[in-house]
Design a protein around this motif. Structure first.
Motif, short mmCIF file in Angstrom:
data_model
loop_
_atom_site.label_atom_id
_atom_site.label_comp_id
_atom_site.label_asym_id
_atom_site.label_seq_id
_atom_site.Cartn_x
_atom_site.Cartn_y
_atom_site.Cartn_z
N PHE A 283 -16.27 -42.99 -4.84
CA PHE A 283 -16.84 -42.21 -5.93
C PHE A 283 -17.23 -40.85 -5.39
CE2 PHE A 283 -20.69 -40.95 -8.36
CZ PHE A 283 -20.04 -40.64 -9.54
N GLY A 284 -16.67 -39.79 -5.99
CA GLY A 284 -16.91 -38.45 -5.47
C GLY A 284 -18.07 -37.72 -6.11
N GLY A 285 -18.41 -38.09 -7.33
CA GLY A 285 -19.46 -37.39 -8.06
C GLY A 285 -18.99 -37.05 -9.46
N TYR A 286 -19.38 -35.84 -9.91
CA TYR A 286 -19.05 -35.41 -11.26
C TYR A 286 -18.49 -34.00 -11.23
CZ TYR A 286 -21.98 -39.39 -12.39
OH TYR A 286 -22.50 -40.65 -12.45
N GLN A 287 -17.68 -33.68 -12.22
CA GLN A 287 -17.13 -32.33 -12.31
C GLN A 287 -17.10 -31.87 -13.75
OE1 GLN A 287 -13.33 -33.11 -10.40
NE2 GLN A 287 -12.26 -33.03 -12.36
N ALA A 288 -17.08 -30.55 -13.92
CA ALA A 288 -17.03 -29.95 -15.25
C ALA A 288 -16.45 -28.55 -15.11
CB ALA A 288 -18.42 -29.89 -15.88
N LYS B 173 -22.55 -34.18 -6.71
CA LYS B 173 -22.77 -35.62 -6.60
C LYS B 173 -23.75 -36.12 -7.66
CE LYS B 173 -21.58 -36.14 -1.73
NZ LYS B 173 -22.00 -36.62 -0.39
N SER B 174 -24.46 -35.19 -8.29
CA SER B 174 -25.45 -35.56 -9.30
C SER B 174 -24.97 -35.14 -10.69
CB SER B 174 -26.78 -34.88 -9.00
OG SER B 174 -27.66 -34.98 -10.10
N ARG B 175 -24.99 -36.07 -11.65
CA ARG B 175 -24.66 -35.74 -13.03
C ARG B 175 -25.63 -34.69 -13.59
NH1 ARG B 175 -22.24 -38.19 -17.63
NH2 ARG B 175 -21.63 -40.06 -16.45
N ASN B 176 -26.89 -34.75 -13.18
CA ASN B 176 -27.89 -33.83 -13.71
C ASN B 176 -27.57 -32.38 -13.38
OD1 ASN B 176 -30.56 -33.33 -14.99
ND2 ASN B 176 -31.06 -32.59 -12.92
N ASP B 177 -26.98 -32.15 -12.21
CA ASP B 177 -26.64 -30.77 -11.84
C ASP B 177 -25.61 -30.16 -12.80
OD1 ASP B 177 -28.31 -30.51 -9.60
OD2 ASP B 177 -26.88 -31.58 -8.35
N PRO C 54 -17.01 -38.29 -14.24
CA PRO C 54 -16.89 -38.76 -12.85
C PRO C 54 -15.50 -38.50 -12.29
CG PRO C 54 -16.81 -40.61 -14.37
CD PRO C 54 -17.13 -39.40 -15.20
N PHE C 55 -15.43 -38.30 -10.98
CA PHE C 55 -14.15 -38.19 -10.30
C PHE C 55 -14.21 -38.96 -8.99
CE2 PHE C 55 -16.51 -34.77 -8.27
CZ PHE C 55 -16.04 -34.75 -6.96
N ASN C 56 -13.03 -39.24 -8.45
CA ASN C 56 -12.94 -40.01 -7.21
C ASN C 56 -12.41 -39.16 -6.07
OD1 ASN C 56 -13.66 -42.61 -8.37
ND2 ASN C 56 -11.68 -42.53 -9.41
N GLU C 57 -12.86 -39.48 -4.88
CA GLU C 57 -12.29 -38.91 -3.66
C GLU C 57 -11.31 -39.92 -3.09
OE1 GLU C 57 -12.66 -35.99 -2.23
OE2 GLU C 57 -14.39 -35.12 -3.27
N ALA D 78 -6.81 -36.56 -7.34
CA ALA D 78 -7.99 -37.17 -7.95
C ALA D 78 -9.19 -36.25 -8.00
CB ALA D 78 -8.35 -38.46 -7.21
N SER D 79 -9.27 -35.29 -7.09
CA SER D 79 -10.47 -34.47 -6.97
C SER D 79 -10.20 -32.98 -6.86
CB SER D 79 -11.28 -34.92 -5.75
OG SER D 79 -10.47 -34.90 -4.58
#
Length: 609
Positions: A331-336, A398-402, A436-439, A576-577
């Protein structure tokens, strides 16, 4: 293994190259193609990560490829009627469940077909055990060791060879479903079973590996993604669709690539389409596989038995490696991402102004914050669209809140009143929501540790497939080859500054974070110029701002007038990332073909590609 049909070539057709292929292909081939086997690939590195993550986080939902199930449902009656066997890469992370679903479809249709499944590709437990014993696991693209990776693997899947498929067919299977075998393994397995090849039939296996490579992406070898697309025979039915490919593999492994011709469709199988697909996703002159290593630098590709027929031979080989490739998902975290539009004059200055403002204003703890402009504003534009450039603001954390509305979307939008003239953002903000995205970490694992097994439950049989024992170690870095017998580039007469792609075909693709790109010319007398022009240093110059300073490997394929390059770690961690638009590396070739070089005028006089 005893030869099944020693006097006849085996015919193998390809129904799918990815989950993005046409789902009706399988039914068309099952109903109309003159073949013994149909193979198909619904897998990629992207769905290896997504399905692996899905299996770990949502055990109630089947993690196989539903599009294969949809395709098979329609095709089953004709597969049974015409006694065509099927071997596919579609199980993803739930191969046994796909077997059960396939069996359900067979019984529901009132058919009597034997279904097998291949086990052994899920290997997280083996990787964890090896880590405890001190194995370091080096990334084959970046060189990084797993112990230095900042992510914790949640899933691991390796690439199995072809002999599980061959064994299942030998035991009587009509349909073989796999989770993650090598892309070419279904073709290799069908040919090995048909001709009775053994593990040490290296010359035959190497050729069938390349046969599988050429047809594994379905339409790619009949004109899809072909740089000569403007000259392809066009469909007469108005659909623009292409014919599907087949491999006709001889007992000695050499083979023909042919077409299953569908009335009204276009495209072709030609030396050029085969050269193009050969150069796709190569690692170097050594094409690694669990069962054999194909050596490509002396390969020959010639016109075959007639229209839509190409003969391929002279593939070299080495014994297989003791290891196979394995991909680790974490699990890599989140992206936008958010998009602004820049129009007209001063594009660079406008982009720099907004980037500087947002880098100061955004407060999130981002692992990556990247600003990219795409497109150009043409001189004296004929429309506003022609003057518009896209500015992409891409963030990972790595944080959705960010990446919440408060920390990313609203601050980016709040800058619109105080930035460059005409500042406008894309009002559809769905991409700005964190997802979410994966490494992905690509390494190697000893084949001897795998539980490679062919299961044929209807016959109450399970056959273990032994790992190869006569092996040659895997080479992490292949050769950096200099030009053989270079010529003076100005010895060919007057030159013209023009895009490389006016006279040069090319193809590129991804392997993890590496990107490969191969170039070839149409005529033999152009090849000394091509190989002398395209040195490693020239490729660095042509990449220009996109060159990342990493290793570039080069080799020549003189018999097909081609030069190949592997760009190490070019794709920002892989599909993936990746933070790039070109996550699959397919447009690296198109970018380089657009670069201006000095081309002998006599080559241009022959006409543009």
């Amino acid at each position: 293994m005893r030869s099944l049909q020693p006097s006849r070539d085996v015919r193998i057709a390809s129904a799918s190259g990815a989950i993005t292929d046409l789902p009706e292909n399988l039914a068309e081939l099952a109903k109309n193609a003159n073949v013994d086997f149909i193979i198909g690939d619904w897998m990629s590195e992207y769905n290896m990560t997504t399905r692996g993550s899905q299996k770990v986080t949502n055990t109630d939902e089947a993690a196989f490829e539903q599009q294969f199930v949809d395709s098979l449902t329609v095709a089953l009656p004709d597969l049974a009627k015409r006694k065509i066997k099927l071997a596919v890469n579609a199980g993803a992370s739930d191969t046994k469940r796909l077997h059960n679903k396939t069996l359900e479809l067979v019984k529901g249709a009132g058919l009597h077909l034997t279904v097998a499944w291949i086990e052994g590709d899920e290997v997280l437990d083996i990787v964890e055990a090896c880590k405890k014993e001190g194995q370091r696991f080096r990334n084959i693209t970046t060189g990084q060791f797993l112990s230095d990776w900042e992510y914790e693997p949640i899933y691991a899947q390796c690439y199995l060879g072809c002999f599980g498929i061959a064994e299942a067919l030998k035991q009587g299977a009509d349909i073989v479903v796999c989770g993650r075998v090598a892309d070419a393994a279904p073709t290799m397995g069908a040919a090995a079973y048909w001709h009775g090849w053994s593990r040490n039939s290296y010359a035959q296996l190497a050729h069938s590996l390349i046969a599988g490579h050429l047809i594994e992406c379905s339409y790619y070898v009949t004109g899809g993604n072909f740089t000569g697309f403007k000259s392809l025979p066009q469909s007469s039915d108005g659909t623009g669709l292409l014919n599907l490919p087949m491999a006709r593999v001889r007992e000695d492994g050499t083979f023909f690539i042919e077409a299953h011709e569908i009335p009204g469709r276009g495209g072709e199988v030609s030396v050029n389409t085969c050269r193009t697909q050969l150069l796709y996703e190569l690692q170097g002159k050594r094409y690694y596989n669990s069962d054999v290593v194909a050596i490509l630098d002396q390969i020959k590709i010639e016109e075959g038995d007639g229209r839509n027929s190409v003969y391929v031979y002279n593939v070299g080989f080495e014994k297989p490696p003791p290891t196979t490739k394995v991909g680790l998902t974490a699990f890599g975290g989140y992206q936008a991402e958010i998009h602004y539009f820049l129009v007209g004059l001063d594009i660079e200055e406008k982009a720099a102004l907004l980037e500087n403002q947002l880098r100061q204003y955004l407060k999130g703890n981002f692992s990556l914050l990247k600003f990219t402009t795409s497109g150009t504003s043409t001189s004296n534009p004929v429309s506003q669209d022609a003057a518009t450039v896209d500015l992409r603001i891409f963030a990972q954390s790595k944080s959705r809140n960010d990446l919440s509305d408060a920390n990313f979307l609203k601050p980016c939008f709040n800058m619109v009143m105080s930035t460059y003239p005409g500042a406008t953002f894309a009002v559809d903000a769905r991409q700005a929501l964190p997802k979410p995205f994966n490494e992905y970490f690509v390494t190697i694992l000893p084949q001897s540790l795998l539980n490679h097994t062919a299961h044929i439950p209807a016959l109450d049989k399970s056959v273990r497939v032994d790992a190869p024992t006569d092996t040659v170690p895997y080479t992490f870095e292949q050769d950096i080859e200099l030009t053989v017998d270079p010529i003076d580039l100005f010895s060919l007469g007057p030159t013209v500054i023009a895009p490389l792609g006016y006279v040069v075909h090319a193809r590129s693709g991804d392997k993890g974070s590496d990107c490969n790109v191969g170039f070839y010319v149409r005529n033999e007398d152009e090849y000394p110029w091509l190989k002398s022009l395209l040195s490693i240093e020239r490729i660095k110059e042509l990449l220009q701002n996109d060159y990342n300073g990493k290793r570039i490997e080069r080799f020549e394929l003189p018999n097909i007038c081609a030069v190949h390059f592997l760009l190490k770690d070019h794709l920002d961690r892989g599909v993936a990332s990746s933070s790039t638009y070109d996550v699959l590396g397919k447009n690296v070739a198109e970018y380089l073909r657009a670069k201006h070089v000095q081309i002998p005028k006599k080559f241009l006089d022959r006409g543009r590609i």
